[in-house]
Design a protein around this motif. Structure first.
Motif, PDB file in Angstrom:
ATOM      1  N   ILE A 218       0.835  -1.205   0.000  1.00 32.36           N
ATOM      2  CA  ILE A 218       0.000   0.000   0.000  1.00 32.36           C
ATOM      3  C   ILE A 218       0.867   1.251   0.000  1.00 32.36           C
ATOM      4  O   ILE A 218       0.611   2.206  -0.746  1.00 32.36           O
ATOM      5  N   LEU A 219       1.918   1.244   0.813  1.00 30.13           N
ATOM      6  CA  LEU A 219       2.817   2.403   0.876  1.00 30.13           C
ATOM      7  C   LEU A 219       3.512   2.643  -0.457  1.00 30.13           C
ATOM      8  O   LEU A 219       3.663   3.794  -0.890  1.00 30.13           O
ATOM      9  N   ASP A 220       3.934   1.569  -1.112  1.00 30.61           N
ATOM     10  CA  ASP A 220       4.589   1.716  -2.419  1.00 30.61           C
ATOM     11  C   ASP A 220       3.631   2.355  -3.425  1.00 30.61           C
ATOM     12  O   ASP A 220       4.021   3.222  -4.213  1.00 30.61           O
ATOM     13  N   LYS A 221       2.370   1.916  -3.392  1.00 31.63           N
ATOM     14  CA  LYS A 221       1.383   2.467  -4.327  1.00 31.63           C
ATOM     15  C   LYS A 221       1.082   3.928  -4.001  1.00 31.63           C
ATOM     16  O   LYS A 221       0.911   4.760  -4.909  1.00 31.63           O
ATOM     17  N   LEU A 222       1.053   4.263  -2.723  1.00 32.48           N
ATOM     18  CA  LEU A 222       0.847   5.666  -2.321  1.00 32.48           C
ATOM     19  C   LEU A 222       1.983   6.546  -2.828  1.00 32.48           C
ATOM     20  O   LEU A 222       1.753   7.661  -3.325  1.00 32.48           O
ATOM     21  N   GLU A 223       3.201   6.064  -2.706  1.00 37.38           N
ATOM     22  CA  GLU A 223       4.353   6.846  -3.167  1.00 37.38           C
ATOM     23  C   GLU A 223       4.327   7.024  -4.685  1.00 37.38           C
ATOM     24  O   GLU A 223       4.708   8.077  -5.203  1.00 37.38           O
ATOM     25  N   GLU A 224       3.865   5.999  -5.389  1.00 35.55           N
ATOM     26  CA  GLU A 224       3.755   6.102  -6.849  1.00 35.55           C
ATOM     27  C   GLU A 224       2.732   7.163  -7.246  1.00 35.55           C
ATOM     28  O   GLU A 224       2.847   7.783  -8.302  1.00 35.55           O
ATOM     29  N   ASN A 225       1.716   7.348  -6.400  1.00 39.97           N
ATOM     30  CA  ASN A 225       0.604   8.253  -6.715  1.00 39.97           C
ATOM     31  C   ASN A 225       0.648   9.555  -5.902  1.00 39.97           C
ATOM     32  O   ASN A 225      -0.413  10.114  -5.579  1.00 39.97           O
ATOM     33  N   TYR A 226       1.878   9.972  -5.562  1.00 38.50           N
ATOM     34  CA  TYR A 226       2.079  11.262  -4.887  1.00 38.50           C
ATOM     35  C   TYR A 226       1.304  11.371  -3.572  1.00 38.50           C
ATOM     36  O   TYR A 226       0.763  12.422  -3.219  1.00 38.50           O
ATOM     37  N   GLY A 227       1.242  10.261  -2.833  1.00 38.21           N
ATOM     38  CA  GLY A 227       0.658  10.282  -1.498  1.00 38.21           C
ATOM     39  C   GLY A 227      -0.836  10.082  -1.443  1.00 38.21           C
ATOM     40  O   GLY A 227      -1.427  10.154  -0.354  1.00 38.21           O
ATOM     41  N   LEU A 228      -1.480   9.813  -2.577  1.00 35.49           N
ATOM     42  CA  LEU A 228      -2.930   9.592  -2.594  1.00 35.49           C
ATOM     43  C   LEU A 228      -3.263   8.266  -3.262  1.00 35.49           C
ATOM     44  O   LEU A 228      -2.630   7.869  -4.251  1.00 35.49           O
ATOM     45  N   LEU A 229      -4.244   7.575  -2.712  1.00 37.13           N
ATOM     46  CA  LEU A 229      -4.713   6.327  -3.298  1.00 37.13           C
ATOM     47  C   LEU A 229      -6.233   6.306  -3.181  1.00 37.13           C
ATOM     48  O   LEU A 229      -6.785   6.389  -2.080  1.00 37.13           O
ATOM     49  N   PHE A 230      -6.903   6.241  -4.314  1.00 37.40           N
ATOM     50  CA  PHE A 230      -8.362   6.325  -4.316  1.00 37.40           C
ATOM     51  C   PHE A 230      -9.004   4.971  -4.025  1.00 37.40           C
ATOM     52  O   PHE A 230      -9.721   4.380  -4.825  1.00 37.40           O
ATOM     53  N   LEU A 231      -8.693   4.485  -2.811  1.00 35.44           N
ATOM     54  CA  LEU A 231      -9.283   3.293  -2.239  1.00 35.44           C
ATOM     55  C   LEU A 231      -9.555   3.565  -0.770  1.00 35.44           C
ATOM     56  O   LEU A 231      -8.902   4.418  -0.158  1.00 35.44           O
ATOM     57  N   SER A 232     -10.497   2.843  -0.214  1.00 29.07           N
ATOM     58  CA  SER A 232     -10.759   2.944   1.223  1.00 29.07           C
ATOM     59  C   SER A 232     -11.351   1.625   1.682  1.00 29.07           C
ATOM     60  O   SER A 232     -11.523   0.701   0.876  1.00 29.07           O
ATOM     61  N   ASP A 233     -11.671   1.532   2.989  1.00 27.64           N
ATOM     62  CA  ASP A 233     -12.262   0.285   3.470  1.00 27.64           C
ATOM     63  C   ASP A 233     -13.675   0.072   2.941  1.00 27.64           C
ATOM     64  O   ASP A 233     -14.291  -0.965   3.156  1.00 27.64           O
ATOM     65  N   LYS A 234     -14.204   1.075   2.199  1.00 27.42           N
ATOM     66  CA  LYS A 234     -15.508   0.942   1.558  1.00 27.42           C
ATOM     67  C   LYS A 234     -15.399   0.516   0.094  1.00 27.42           C
ATOM     68  O   LYS A 234     -16.404   0.285  -0.573  1.00 27.42           O
ATOM     69  N   SER A 235     -14.180   0.408  -0.396  1.00 30.00           N
ATOM     70  CA  SER A 235     -13.973   0.008  -1.792  1.00 30.00           C
ATOM     71  C   SER A 235     -14.388  -1.445  -1.996  1.00 30.00           C
ATOM     72  O   SER A 235     -14.351  -2.265  -1.065  1.00 30.00           O
ATOM     73  N   THR A 236     -14.765  -1.771  -3.213  1.00 29.07           N
ATOM     74  CA  THR A 236     -15.179  -3.141  -3.524  1.00 29.07           C
ATOM     75  C   THR A 236     -13.957  -4.056  -3.638  1.00 29.07           C
ATOM     76  O   THR A 236     -12.845  -3.586  -3.915  1.00 29.07           O
ATOM     77  N   PRO A 237     -14.156  -5.356  -3.439  1.00 28.44           N
ATOM     78  CA  PRO A 237     -13.039  -6.294  -3.627  1.00 28.44           C
ATOM     79  C   PRO A 237     -12.422  -6.197  -5.017  1.00 28.44           C
ATOM     80  O   PRO A 237     -11.202  -6.345  -5.166  1.00 28.44           O
ATOM     81  N   GLU A 238     -13.246  -5.946  -6.037  1.00 29.07           N
ATOM     82  CA  GLU A 238     -12.746  -5.849  -7.407  1.00 29.07           C
ATOM     83  C   GLU A 238     -11.836  -4.636  -7.574  1.00 29.07           C
ATOM     84  O   GLU A 238     -10.790  -4.702  -8.243  1.00 29.07           O
ATOM     85  N   GLU A 239     -12.209  -3.503  -6.978  1.00 28.62           N
ATOM     86  CA  GLU A 239     -11.387  -2.292  -7.058  1.00 28.62           C
ATOM     87  C   GLU A 239     -10.036  -2.505  -6.375  1.00 28.62           C
ATOM     88  O   GLU A 239      -8.999  -2.083  -6.902  1.00 28.62           O
ATOM     89  N   ILE A 240     -10.056  -3.158  -5.237  1.00 32.48           N
ATOM     90  CA  ILE A 240      -8.810  -3.422  -4.497  1.00 32.48           C
ATOM     91  C   ILE A 240      -7.932  -4.403  -5.267  1.00 32.48           C
ATOM     92  O   ILE A 240      -6.719  -4.233  -5.378  1.00 32.48           O
ATOM     93  N   LYS A 241      -8.565  -5.415  -5.828  1.00 28.52           N
ATOM     94  CA  LYS A 241      -7.834  -6.402  -6.616  1.00 28.52           C
ATOM     95  C   LYS A 241      -7.146  -5.756  -7.818  1.00 28.52           C
ATOM     96  O   LYS A 241      -5.971  -6.000  -8.089  1.00 28.52           O
ATOM     97  N   ASP A 242      -7.863  -4.904  -8.541  1.00 27.61           N
ATOM     98  CA  ASP A 242      -7.310  -4.258  -9.730  1.00 27.61           C
ATOM     99  C   ASP A 242      -6.141  -3.338  -9.391  1.00 27.61           C
ATOM    100  O   ASP A 242      -5.168  -3.252 -10.142  1.00 27.61           O
ATOM    101  N   GLU A 243      -6.228  -2.660  -8.264  1.00 19.78           N
ATOM    102  CA  GLU A 243      -5.212  -1.663  -7.905  1.00 19.78           C
ATOM    103  C   GLU A 243      -4.010  -2.263  -7.183  1.00 19.78           C
ATOM    104  O   GLU A 243      -2.861  -1.892  -7.431  1.00 19.78           O
ATOM    105  N   LEU A 244      -4.262  -3.230  -6.298  1.00 22.04           N
ATOM    106  CA  LEU A 244      -3.195  -3.710  -5.410  1.00 22.04           C
ATOM    107  C   LEU A 244      -2.927  -5.214  -5.516  1.00 22.04           C
ATOM    108  O   LEU A 244      -1.984  -5.704  -4.886  1.00 22.04           O
ATOM    109  N   GLN A 245      -3.728  -5.964  -6.254  1.00 23.91           N
ATOM    110  CA  GLN A 245      -3.576  -7.412  -6.373  1.00 23.91           C
ATOM    111  C   GLN A 245      -3.544  -8.071  -4.987  1.00 23.91           C
ATOM    112  O   GLN A 245      -2.677  -8.890  -4.671  1.00 23.91           O
TER     113      GLN A 245
END
Length: 274
Positions: A218-245
């Motif tokens: 998660i931290l690596d993805k945040l750093e790639e995206n300038y400190g922001l990641l458009f996911l939260s604990d309300k995100s769907t499993p599919e959204e999390i899978k696509d973004e973070l595997q």
């Protein structure tokens, strides 16, 4: 002598073309000169792989892609009506008879191959025909153990895989969080060994002891995206899978840890590095 296996033999004799090696029973195999070295003497031990050539036992210090009882991905170097010759990492090619081909093997293509000793002639042989999800006994695995995988093929239930070159297991579709490709290699984990001897595999470790791995992802993805990641604990499993595997379960565990450590701020629709 263990045909199709790597083993330690003793140097019995040297001549101009190579060495004669023997096992404890006195059975002999020939090691060609190209694989010998000047630092060995008579009665010294040498580790070799034993195979057949023209009806005789030969040895090599090369490391094969697979031994008898194992699977490996091999390329076809020659395809004939009677069968195909595969490059299995040693000086002699492996033969797969036409009857042992699930589909016609084509020169230049790669295939998953299993090695066995053909009973009638006693020859090391390859096959591309093997059982799907066989039942095993006395498996040498523990739940959560990390294993090496070769991806076989997709089925109705998920993906069939080869575990540590010797066993067939299954990754259920619900446990697949990244794009998989047949014949590719992956790391995995023993998820369950069922009562019927079948093996379930996960691509990700389970449990709180493995949360650090997901935190870092998660931290690596945040750093790639300038400190922001458009996911939260309300995100769907599919959204999390696509973004973070990773699964939503593991995502929530890792995210909770990062929040507790005051590393991230959790908003309705995004995560922000503090």
């Amino acid at each position: 002598m263990q045909l199709g296996k790597t083993q330690t033999l003793k140097i019995s004799e040297k001549n101009h073309s190579g060495w004669i090696l023997v096992d404890e029973s006195g059975e002999k195999a020939f090691l060609p000169k190209v694989f010998t070295s000047d630092d060995k003497e008579i009665d010294d031990d040498v580790e070799v792989f034993v195979y057949q050539d023209d009806g005789k036992l030969k040895a090599t210090t090369e490391i094969p892609l697979a031994e008898v009882g194992e699977y490996a991905v091999m390329g076809c170097v020659q395809s004939l009506p009677s069968g195909a010759f595969m490059d299995w990492g040693i000086i002699k090619d492996l033969f797969i008879p036409y009857k042992q081909q699930k589909s016609k093997i084509l020169e230049g293509k790669r295939y998953l191959v299993y090695l066995y000793v053909e009973e009638t002639l006693g020859l090391i042989t390859g096959t591309t025909k093997f059982k799907r999800n066989p039942q095993y006994q006395d498996l040498p695995f523990e739940k959560g153990e990390k294993v090496d995988l070769i991806i076989m093929n997709e089925s109705e239930l998920g993906w069939n895989v080869i575990i540590n070159k010797k066993y067939i297991g299954l990754i259920y579709t619900s446990d697949v969080f990244k794009k998989l490709y047949p014949l590719s290699e992956e790391g995995g984990y023993i998820k369950a060994i069922r009562e019927d001897g079948k093996i379930d595999i996960s691509l990700q470790p389970e449990g709180f002891e493995n949360v650090d791995e997901f935190k870092q992802k998660i931290l690596d993805k945040l750093e790639e995206n300038y400190g922001l990641l458009f996911l939260s604990d309300k995100s769907t499993p599919e959204e999390i899978k696509d973004e973070l595997q990773m699964s939503k379960k593991n995502f929530k565990k890792a995210l909770g840890g990062l929040y507790k450590d005051k590393i991230v701020e959790i908003m309705d629709d995004k995560i922000k590095l503090v």
